[in-house]
Design an enzyme around this catalytic site. Structure first.
Site, PDB file in Angstrom:
ATOM      1  N   LEU A 155       0.689  -1.038  -0.378  1.00 28.30           N
ATOM      2  CA  LEU A 155       0.180  -0.449  -0.392  1.00 28.30           C
ATOM      3  C   LEU A 155       0.607   0.955  -0.091  1.00 28.30           C
ATOM      4  O   LEU A 155       0.571   1.964   0.690  1.00 28.30           O
ATOM      5  CB  LEU A 155      -1.273  -0.384   1.015  1.00 28.30           C
ATOM      6  CG  LEU A 155      -2.113  -0.533   1.412  1.00 28.30           C
ATOM      7  CD1 LEU A 155      -2.343  -0.909   2.393  1.00 28.30           C
ATOM      8  CD2 LEU A 155      -3.454  -1.106   0.261  1.00 28.30           C
ATOM      9  N   GLY A 156       1.403   1.705  -0.812  1.00 26.72           N
ATOM     10  CA  GLY A 156       2.726   2.662  -1.315  1.00 26.72           C
ATOM     11  C   GLY A 156       2.185   2.989  -2.214  1.00 26.72           C
ATOM     12  O   GLY A 156       0.967   3.281  -2.308  1.00 26.72           O
ATOM     13  N   ILE A 158       1.702   4.251  -5.022  1.00 27.58           N
ATOM     14  CA  ILE A 158       0.611   2.748  -6.105  1.00 27.58           C
ATOM     15  C   ILE A 158      -0.386   2.626  -5.936  1.00 27.58           C
ATOM     16  O   ILE A 158      -0.765   1.915  -6.934  1.00 27.58           O
ATOM     17  CB  ILE A 158       1.992   2.588  -7.351  1.00 27.58           C
ATOM     18  CG1 ILE A 158       2.973   3.398  -7.637  1.00 27.58           C
ATOM     19  CG2 ILE A 158       1.893   1.962  -8.688  1.00 27.58           C
ATOM     20  CD1 ILE A 158       4.670   2.702  -8.292  1.00 27.58           C
ATOM     21  N   THR A 232       2.150  -5.234 -12.155  1.00 28.28           N
ATOM     22  CA  THR A 232       2.982  -3.823 -12.870  1.00 28.28           C
ATOM     23  C   THR A 232       4.345  -3.627 -12.017  1.00 28.28           C
ATOM     24  O   THR A 232       4.422  -2.845 -12.519  1.00 28.28           O
ATOM     25  CB  THR A 232       1.642  -2.937 -12.720  1.00 28.28           C
ATOM     26  OG1 THR A 232       1.433  -2.747 -11.192  1.00 28.28           O
ATOM     27  CG2 THR A 232       0.775  -2.681 -13.052  1.00 28.28           C
ATOM     28  N   ARG A 234       7.149  -6.002 -10.475  1.00 33.21           N
ATOM     29  CA  ARG A 234       8.337  -6.455 -10.353  1.00 33.21           C
ATOM     30  C   ARG A 234       7.879  -8.508 -11.092  1.00 33.21           C
ATOM     31  O   ARG A 234       7.551  -9.024 -10.727  1.00 33.21           O
ATOM     32  CB  ARG A 234       9.463  -6.382  -9.565  1.00 33.21           C
ATOM     33  CG  ARG A 234       9.930  -5.312 -10.135  1.00 33.21           C
ATOM     34  CD  ARG A 234      11.244  -5.013 -11.201  1.00 33.21           C
ATOM     35  NE  ARG A 234      11.814  -3.742 -10.479  1.00 33.21           N
ATOM     36  CZ  ARG A 234      11.199  -2.204 -11.665  1.00 33.21           C
ATOM     37  NH1 ARG A 234       9.700  -2.193 -11.207  1.00 33.21           N
ATOM     38  NH2 ARG A 234      11.925  -1.426 -11.417  1.00 33.21           N
ATOM     39  N   GLU A 262      13.110 -10.483 -18.910  1.00 32.59           N
ATOM     40  CA  GLU A 262      12.954  -9.068 -19.814  1.00 32.59           C
ATOM     41  C   GLU A 262      14.103  -8.183 -20.595  1.00 32.59           C
ATOM     42  O   GLU A 262      15.185  -8.203 -19.843  1.00 32.59           O
ATOM     43  CB  GLU A 262      12.386  -7.540 -19.619  1.00 32.59           C
ATOM     44  CG  GLU A 262      10.941  -7.958 -18.506  1.00 32.59           C
ATOM     45  CD  GLU A 262      10.640  -6.589 -17.497  1.00 32.59           C
ATOM     46  OE1 GLU A 262      11.012  -5.632 -17.969  1.00 32.59           O
ATOM     47  OE2 GLU A 262       9.555  -7.037 -16.945  1.00 32.59           O
ATOM     48  N   HIS A 281       6.397  -4.258 -20.070  1.00 33.48           N
ATOM     49  CA  HIS A 281       6.390  -3.315 -18.559  1.00 33.48           C
ATOM     50  C   HIS A 281       6.144  -1.686 -19.315  1.00 33.48           C
ATOM     51  O   HIS A 281       7.899  -1.464 -19.625  1.00 33.48           O
ATOM     52  CB  HIS A 281       8.163  -3.176 -18.460  1.00 33.48           C
ATOM     53  CG  HIS A 281       8.638  -3.146 -17.213  1.00 33.48           C
ATOM     54  ND1 HIS A 281       9.927  -3.552 -16.847  1.00 33.48           N
ATOM     55  CD2 HIS A 281       8.721  -1.276 -16.546  1.00 33.48           C
ATOM     56  CE1 HIS A 281       9.569  -2.831 -14.914  1.00 33.48           C
ATOM     57  NE2 HIS A 281       9.017  -2.022 -15.416  1.00 33.48           N
TER      58      HIS A 281
HETATM   59  C1  DGY Z   1      10.189   1.449 -12.769  1.00 29.44           C
HETATM   60  O1  DGY Z   1       9.834   3.004 -12.601  1.00 29.44           O
HETATM   61  O2  DGY Z   1      10.739   1.583 -11.642  1.00 29.44           O
HETATM   62  C2  DGY Z   1       9.437   1.155 -13.637  1.00 29.44           C
HETATM   63  O3  DGY Z   1       9.494  -0.307 -13.212  1.00 29.44           O
HETATM   64  C3  DGY Z   1       9.733   1.445 -14.883  1.00 29.44           C
HETATM   65  O4  DGY Z   1       9.207   2.752 -15.146  1.00 29.44           O
END
Ligand code: DGY
Length: 323
Positions: A155-156, A158, A232, A234, A262, A281
């Site tokens: 819950l940071g 993002i 979204t 890693r 990747e 990504h």
């Molecule tokens: C990050 O900034 O860590 C993302 O994965 C790429 O924008």
């Protein structure tokens, strides 16, 4: 003598041009990641490094870069950098938190909808000429976000931004965070509970040794049949092999923007699975967000080159501050 800076990613000339007056620049213009030997060679007498997550900055790269005063990455994540080695060498590591929050949260919700309403699958289906019968009552049925229980892991900023969006969809919200946190309308649960109760599990934690494969084989197996995993963050937050097994059996769905390897190899099993929506990504890939990221990365680089504290530093211990 002008100080030397290495830029290990391909950036537009108008972005790097202002640096040329101040520093002696060595810029990598290949689309592929810069090889470690070249990086080591270029860094031998460089004081600054501007990098991205496609170039691992290992302990040996750091050890050989004797003059290095700052590492600035155009990313919020710093898992591609050996932070402990940088800290031990007293090198501040700049990163770009904050500016990519909304773009990444938008994409996470986009993946939830795409996976649950089968958007990419339907698009492929149409393009391969399979729509021959007009409207059909049972064609490509999916599930509603308004009826879903969505679990947010981490819950940071993002994770919180994703929650704000999901409130608008009327989803039931459940959350887990490493350190306790209270958020209005979000039931806080432990990880085991979250994985087994939710229709959608979305990963938003940083990758650290503690969060490596947080979506473990066991937790994936505990997910409800028909549930989906959204990532979204890693690739290494997930036991990818176990996820592939769950997707191949048709038990789970997924929306993935990040992968263990990747770019994804051309023969990767995920590429043949219709119930996985795959993106290369691109969580932060909007014009304005990428501009904000590079601006912040350049600010960090300039500050480090002039010996000033970085505004966005991933290892503030180098300044005697605690993380
Ligand atoms: C990050 O900034 O860590 C993302 O994965 C790429 O924008």
């Amino acid at each position: 003598m002008t100080s030397k800076c290495v830029i290990s990613l391909d950036l537009p000339e108008d972005v790097v041009a202002p640096l040329r007056d101040q520093f002696d620049l060595l810029t990598w213009s290949g689309k592929e990641a810069m090889p470690e030997v070249t990086l080591q060679d270029w860094l031998a007498d460089a004081e600054g490094l501007l990098c991205s997550l496609s170039t691992p900055i290992t302990a040996s790269v750091i050890a050989d870069a004797r003059q290095l005063k700052v590492i600035s990455t155009m990313s919020v994540g710093v898992d591609h950098i050996d932070l402990a080695a940088a800290t031990a060498a007293c090198i501040p590591v700049g990163h770009t938190p904050g500016v990519l929050v909304d773009s990444t949260a938008d994409l996470a919700v986009g993946l939830m909808i795409a996976a649950n309403r089968r958007i990419a699958e339907a698009d492929r289906w149409m393009r391969t000429g399979q729509w021959s019968q007009g409207w059909q009552s049972d064609l490509l049925l999916g599930s509603d976000l308004s009826r879903a229980t969505v679990g947010i892991v981490g819950l940071g900023p993002i994770g919180e931004a994703t929650i704000r969006r999901l409130r608008g969809f009327g989803a039931t919200l459940v959350g887990w965070n490493r350190t306790p946190k209270a958020l209005k309308g979000v039931e806080m649960v432990d990880l085991e509970d979250l994985f087994c109760r939710c229709d959608i599990v979305s990963l938003h934690t940083a990758l650290t040794p503690e969060t490596f494969q947080i979506a473990s084989r066991q937790r994936l197996a505990s997910m409800r049949s028909g549930a989906s995993l959204i990532n979204t963050g890693r690739g290494d937050l997930v036991d990818e092999e176990a996820l592939i097994e769950e997707l191949s059996s048709g038990r789970l769905r997924a929306g993935l923007d990040v992968f263990k390897t990747e770019p994804l190899p051309a023969d990767h099993p995920l590429l043949s699975l219709d119930n996985a929506v795959l993106l290369p990504h691109v969580g932060s890939a909007t014009f304005s967000t990428r501009m904000a990221m590079v601006t912040r990365a350049l600010e960090n680089l300039r500050a480090g080159m002039s010996g000033e504290p970085l505004s966005f530093c991933a290892n503030p211990e180098v300044y005697g501050l605690s993380v």
